[in-house]
Design a protein around this motif. Structure first.
Motif, PDB file in Angstrom:
ATOM      1  N   GLY A   1       0.795  -1.211   0.000  1.00  0.00           N
ATOM      2  CA  GLY A   1       0.000   0.000   0.000  1.00  0.00           C
ATOM      3  C   GLY A   1       0.828   1.261   0.000  1.00  0.00           C
ATOM      4  O   GLY A   1       2.069   1.220  -0.098  1.00  0.00           O
ATOM      5  N   PRO A   2       0.194   2.415   0.131  1.00  0.00           N
ATOM      6  CA  PRO A   2       0.893   3.696   0.089  1.00  0.00           C
ATOM      7  C   PRO A   2       1.507   4.103   1.419  1.00  0.00           C
ATOM      8  O   PRO A   2       2.123   5.164   1.507  1.00  0.00           O
ATOM      9  CB  PRO A   2      -0.227   4.670  -0.300  1.00  0.00           C
ATOM     10  N   VAL A   3       1.323   3.286   2.458  1.00  0.00           N
ATOM     11  CA  VAL A   3       1.827   3.628   3.783  1.00  0.00           C
ATOM     12  C   VAL A   3       2.299   2.362   4.481  1.00  0.00           C
ATOM     13  O   VAL A   3       1.789   1.258   4.220  1.00  0.00           O
ATOM     14  CB  VAL A   3       0.730   4.338   4.624  1.00  0.00           C
ATOM     15  N   SER A   4       3.302   2.489   5.330  1.00  0.00           N
ATOM     16  CA  SER A   4       3.756   1.378   6.164  1.00  0.00           C
ATOM     17  C   SER A   4       3.977   1.914   7.573  1.00  0.00           C
ATOM     18  O   SER A   4       4.150   3.117   7.778  1.00  0.00           O
ATOM     19  CB  SER A   4       5.036   0.749   5.615  1.00  0.00           C
TER      20      SER A   4
ATOM     21  N   GLY B   1       6.353   5.827  -5.717  1.00  0.00           N
ATOM     22  CA  GLY B   1       6.122   4.932  -6.835  1.00  0.00           C
ATOM     23  C   GLY B   1       5.025   5.425  -7.755  1.00  0.00           C
ATOM     24  O   GLY B   1       4.309   6.390  -7.478  1.00  0.00           O
ATOM     25  N   GLY B   2       4.890   4.728  -8.885  1.00  0.00           N
ATOM     26  CA  GLY B   2       3.957   5.131  -9.921  1.00  0.00           C
ATOM     27  C   GLY B   2       2.512   5.147  -9.489  1.00  0.00           C
ATOM     28  O   GLY B   2       1.738   6.039  -9.865  1.00  0.00           O
ATOM     29  N   LEU B   3       2.105   4.152  -8.682  1.00  0.00           N
ATOM     30  CA  LEU B   3       0.707   4.103  -8.253  1.00  0.00           C
ATOM     31  C   LEU B   3       0.360   5.272  -7.347  1.00  0.00           C
ATOM     32  O   LEU B   3      -0.707   5.892  -7.476  1.00  0.00           O
ATOM     33  CB  LEU B   3       0.428   2.786  -7.529  1.00  0.00           C
ATOM     34  N   VAL B   4       1.232   5.560  -6.392  1.00  0.00           N
ATOM     35  CA  VAL B   4       0.975   6.674  -5.481  1.00  0.00           C
ATOM     36  C   VAL B   4       0.880   7.975  -6.262  1.00  0.00           C
ATOM     37  O   VAL B   4      -0.043   8.781  -6.061  1.00  0.00           O
ATOM     38  CB  VAL B   4       2.079   6.766  -4.410  1.00  0.00           C
TER      39      VAL B   4
END
Length: 466
Positions: free
Chosen positions: A16-19, A35-38
């Motif tokens: 996901g966009p966060v860890s 990354g590209g998705l974010v």
């Protein structure tokens, strides 16, 4: 099962966009990813009401799920660690990745035994968790964009639960040709294809991978593929984010790394061959080093005049085959330095600690970039280096990289298994006149940025909603 106040747009991916990380005081600290998705999802704006469904990957993530901690617009799934391990390492990374990148040592692997069947059951459970979360979180008629080989079964599962949804799936890896794809057990090959055909649209980075998928559907499913619901097969070639790269590569930390690398290189008069990769088997780092060694063997005029910056960042070190590969990269780099190095010249500068600022520094310094994967869905390094390069960079590029479809005309194209030809290409790249190198770099950068992440994401979303 339609959510009364669900999201109109959903994204699903393993990462996901966060860890999260647990501090010494027990507090949870969130770290936003890139990354590209974010970048792509940001194109729809913060008011789009999007929901990102992802898996809890580590102890910090799982603790966040247990405590009910969540970032706005993100739903993290606390999948049982054993199920996750079997699905992620046992199937996604040790089977599907190997099939699509054609990495198997066929006389001895794969072996699909009872242990694999247990792992496949975990892969189904893992995909079911995503499908259930998406079904629960989606508004009537919502658009759902599912990402990559970890989640091949989700479109079919989600279609059964929510036929009202518009569903797409994008595969970021290559797709194996039918003969290799059929290494998989027949029922599993069919299940993967049927899962993807549950989507309204399936996407790939190149026409080659899209055509391979269609060929597998026809070969494995036969007439069933023709009778299936209509699924559109799309090609969206992800490009580099020029704005981000230009800004990030000019920050002070990159300048500091450039100074440090110049000291390791031994000044500004030496040519730089750069490669930046994870120590992933498909990246072909070992043959790249063998080609560089062959260049030094056959072309002694380069002794003392060229340095290879080899950045090989650890990947999947929980798998023995990847640990062994990383060890071989280290061994071969040391062997080259031992054979050819002098008091004032180290032929290979190897770094294995991940450092994005240092990678950008290498991009800026490179006279030649070596990108020679065995197979790659795209390979953004090949697209990023021409964008960031200070003085122009000749690109030596494998014909098996997805980026070849966009960059092949202005690259020096190589067969990834041919060490002799790759050594010749390195010599040609190092010998290229500066003005020609600059012209090629300009054209490479234009092609590399034709569909940057935001446009890439919106192109898929527009096609799905259209």
């Amino acid at each position: 099962m339609v959510a009364s106040s669900g999201a109109p747009l959903l994204v699903a991916s393993n990462r996901g966009p966060v860890s999260y990380a647990v501090g010494d005081d027990g507090a949870l600290a969130a770290k936003r990813g890139g990354g590209g998705l974010v970048s792509g999802l940001s194109a729809v704006g913060p008011d789009a009401g999007a929901l990102w469904v992802c898996a809890a990957l580590g102890d910090g993530d799982r603790e966040a799920v247990r405590r009910g901690v969540a970032e706005p617009g993100v739903r993290m799934l606390g999948i049982d660690p054993d199920v996750f391990h079997d699905a992620y390492n046992g199937v996604a990374n040790s089977v599907l990745w190997f099939v699509h990148h054609m990495l198997y040592d066929i006389p001895v692997s794969p072996v699909f035994d009872a242990g694999f069947r247990r792992q496949w059951a975990a892969y189904e459970t893992y995909n079911r968790a995503f499908a259930d979360a998406l079904a629960e979180g989606a508004d009537e008629g919502a658009a759902v964009l599912v990402q990559d080989y970890h989640l091949c079964l989700v479109p079919g599962m989600l279609r059964e639960a929510r036929p009202d949804l518009r569903i797409s799936h994008f595969t970021h890896t290559p797709w194996a040709p039918p003969d290799y794809f059929r290494l998989l057990p027949d029922d599993i090959a069919a299940a993967l294809l049927r899962g993807l055909l549950g989507a309204d649209r399936v996407g790939f980075h190149t026409r080659r991978w899209a055509d391979a998928f269609v060929a597998c559907c026809r070969d494995v499913l036969g007439e069933d593929a023709e009778r299936a619901r209509t699924t559109q097969v799309d090609v969206h070639a992800l490009g580099a984010d020029a704005g981000f790269l230009h800004e990030r590569s000019r920050r002070p930390d990159v300048a500091e790394r450039m100074a440090a690398l110049r000291e390791q290189i031994g000044g500004t008069d030496r040519a730089v061959v750069a490669r930046v990769d994870r120590t992933e088997l498909s990246k072909n780092i070992v043959r790249g080093l063998l080609a560089y060694r062959r260049l030094l063997e056959r072309r002694p005029e380069w002794h003392g005049r060229v340095v290879k910056l080899a950045f090989a960042y650890p990947s999947r070190q929980d798998l023995a085959v990847y640990r062994d590969y990383t060890a071989e990269v280290r061994r071969l780099a040391a062997e080259i330095n031992e054979a050819y190095g002098t008091d004032g010249w180290q032929p290979v500068v190897l770094h294995v600690e991940d450092d994005f600022a240092r990678s950008l520094a290498a991009y800026r310094l490179a006279d030649v970039a070596l990108v020679n994967p065995l197979r790659d869905g795209m390979n953004l390094v090949a697209k990023e280096i021409p964008v960031v390069s200070d003085d122009g960079c000749a690109l030596v590029l494998s014909r098996e990289a997805g980026a070849y479809a966009d960059l092949g005309e202005d690259a020096l194209v190589v067969h990834p298994y041919d060490v002799e030809a790759t050594a010749d290409a390195l010599h040609a790249a190092l010998s290229m006149p500066r003005d020609e190198r600059a012209r090629r770099t300009k054209r490479l950068a234009a092609a590399a940025t034709a569909l940057p992440p935001q446009a890439w994401f919106l192109a898929q979303l527009d096609a799905l909603r259209g």
